[in-house]
Design a protein around this motif. Sequence first.
Motif, PDB file in Angstrom:
ATOM      1  N   LYS A  91      17.903 -30.486 -32.990  1.00  0.00           N
ATOM      2  CA  LYS A  91      18.211 -30.873 -34.367  1.00  0.00           C
ATOM      3  C   LYS A  91      18.571 -32.355 -34.465  1.00  0.00           C
ATOM      4  CE  LYS A  91      19.812 -26.326 -35.969  1.00  0.00           C
ATOM      5  NZ  LYS A  91      20.984 -25.535 -36.428  1.00  0.00           N
ATOM      6  N   GLU A 135      20.831 -27.511 -30.563  1.00  0.00           N
ATOM      7  CA  GLU A 135      21.688 -28.562 -31.130  1.00  0.00           C
ATOM      8  C   GLU A 135      21.099 -29.942 -30.866  1.00  0.00           C
ATOM      9  OE1 GLU A 135      25.896 -30.510 -29.816  1.00  0.00           O
ATOM     10  OE2 GLU A 135      25.949 -28.344 -30.170  1.00  0.00           O
ATOM     11  N   SER A 154      29.472 -27.912 -26.272  1.00  0.00           N
ATOM     12  CA  SER A 154      28.863 -26.761 -26.948  1.00  0.00           C
ATOM     13  C   SER A 154      27.488 -26.435 -26.364  1.00  0.00           C
ATOM     14  CB  SER A 154      28.742 -27.047 -28.451  1.00  0.00           C
ATOM     15  OG  SER A 154      27.976 -28.215 -28.693  1.00  0.00           O
ATOM     16  N   VAL A 155      26.712 -27.464 -25.976  1.00  0.00           N
ATOM     17  CA  VAL A 155      25.394 -27.230 -25.378  1.00  0.00           C
ATOM     18  C   VAL A 155      25.547 -26.592 -23.996  1.00  0.00           C
ATOM     19  CG1 VAL A 155      23.294 -28.326 -24.483  1.00  0.00           C
ATOM     20  CG2 VAL A 155      24.247 -29.066 -26.671  1.00  0.00           C
ATOM     21  N   THR A 168      21.040 -18.217 -36.870  1.00  0.00           N
ATOM     22  CA  THR A 168      21.347 -19.295 -35.919  1.00  0.00           C
ATOM     23  C   THR A 168      21.857 -18.764 -34.580  1.00  0.00           C
ATOM     24  OG1 THR A 168      23.561 -19.514 -36.894  1.00  0.00           O
ATOM     25  CG2 THR A 168      21.828 -20.978 -37.720  1.00  0.00           C
ATOM     26  N   GLN A 225      26.490 -23.008 -24.488  1.00  0.00           N
ATOM     27  CA  GLN A 225      25.370 -22.196 -24.954  1.00  0.00           C
ATOM     28  C   GLN A 225      24.368 -21.957 -23.831  1.00  0.00           C
ATOM     29  OE1 GLN A 225      24.793 -20.628 -28.114  1.00  0.00           O
ATOM     30  NE2 GLN A 225      23.375 -19.665 -26.666  1.00  0.00           N
ATOM     31  N   ASN A 243      19.954 -20.052 -31.332  1.00  0.00           N
ATOM     32  CA  ASN A 243      20.689 -20.784 -30.300  1.00  0.00           C
ATOM     33  C   ASN A 243      20.555 -20.109 -28.945  1.00  0.00           C
ATOM     34  OD1 ASN A 243      22.317 -23.243 -31.150  1.00  0.00           O
ATOM     35  ND2 ASN A 243      22.802 -21.836 -32.805  1.00  0.00           N
ATOM     36  N   SER A 295      26.905 -32.254 -24.578  1.00  0.00           N
ATOM     37  CA  SER A 295      28.116 -31.835 -25.280  1.00  0.00           C
ATOM     38  C   SER A 295      28.628 -30.517 -24.707  1.00  0.00           C
ATOM     39  CB  SER A 295      27.838 -31.675 -26.778  1.00  0.00           C
ATOM     40  OG  SER A 295      26.966 -30.585 -27.004  1.00  0.00           O
TER      41      SER A 295
END
Length: 257
Positions: free
Chosen positions: A210, A207, A15-16, A196, A19, A200, A13
């Motif tokens: 989870k 992510e 977002s990953v 978080t 990060q 992270n 993703s």
Amino acid sequence: MHVFYQFDFDKLSRSVKKQLLKSVSNPDYLVYADTISNRIWFGLNTCLVLVCSILLWLVAFSEVLDAFSILWDGQRAIIWYALLLTGVLYGAHAIWQRHQLNKKFHFLPGCYLFPLAIVDARSWKVGVYDLGQLRKLEVTHNEVNGKYKKTLFKFNFYNGSAKTLAIKDRHKSELVLNSFNLSQGVARTAFHNRDTLTLNGFDPFLEVRKAKWAGALNDAKNGAKKKLLGAMVDLKLPLVLIAIALAILLWYGKNAA
């Protein structure tokens, strides 16, 4: 219980990916980075391509090495051609692959140690070791004849597997060990406080964790044939087969001329 997972970087993703770039770039999150600079990587592989290309030309077309021609007389030449062509193709592929990874990652390919994960980002298949399953860390300073060589960080997991990182600088290894130990306390505090942002940063794949590591390439749903094909590609077997085919064609073409 799995401790190692692989992911197709392109399928991660946004977002990953974001990060991961943030964690790699932030010294507050990153404990150690095992990388090779682009200048050294491109330089070494360019030299490999040039040296193998020159030797191939000398062996196949020049008379400069005729004094040693007994080594590649007859069909034995195919072996030499194949070895040298493998070097050319391997170096060229390494240069191309590094260029592609630089565009994908926006950070140096390498192996990165974080407080809660080890991320092996040296190819499009990004490997992740879950340090939440860490049982014991063994640190050994290796010496030969009383001379320091390197320090080995052996991460032993509860399932019996292990991952080893090597650092060839004693002072740096001590800094890494101290940083890692301190970060474990920070990680426990962050977990207790549900911080978080810090968690992270300490685990760029939180992510995915989870989501119970959904999308992992080494998931049980992946068939044995797919895993075997992936292993063959990782070992650069296609390059070797192409080199052998080109060597045979070169030998026949040269002897038919």
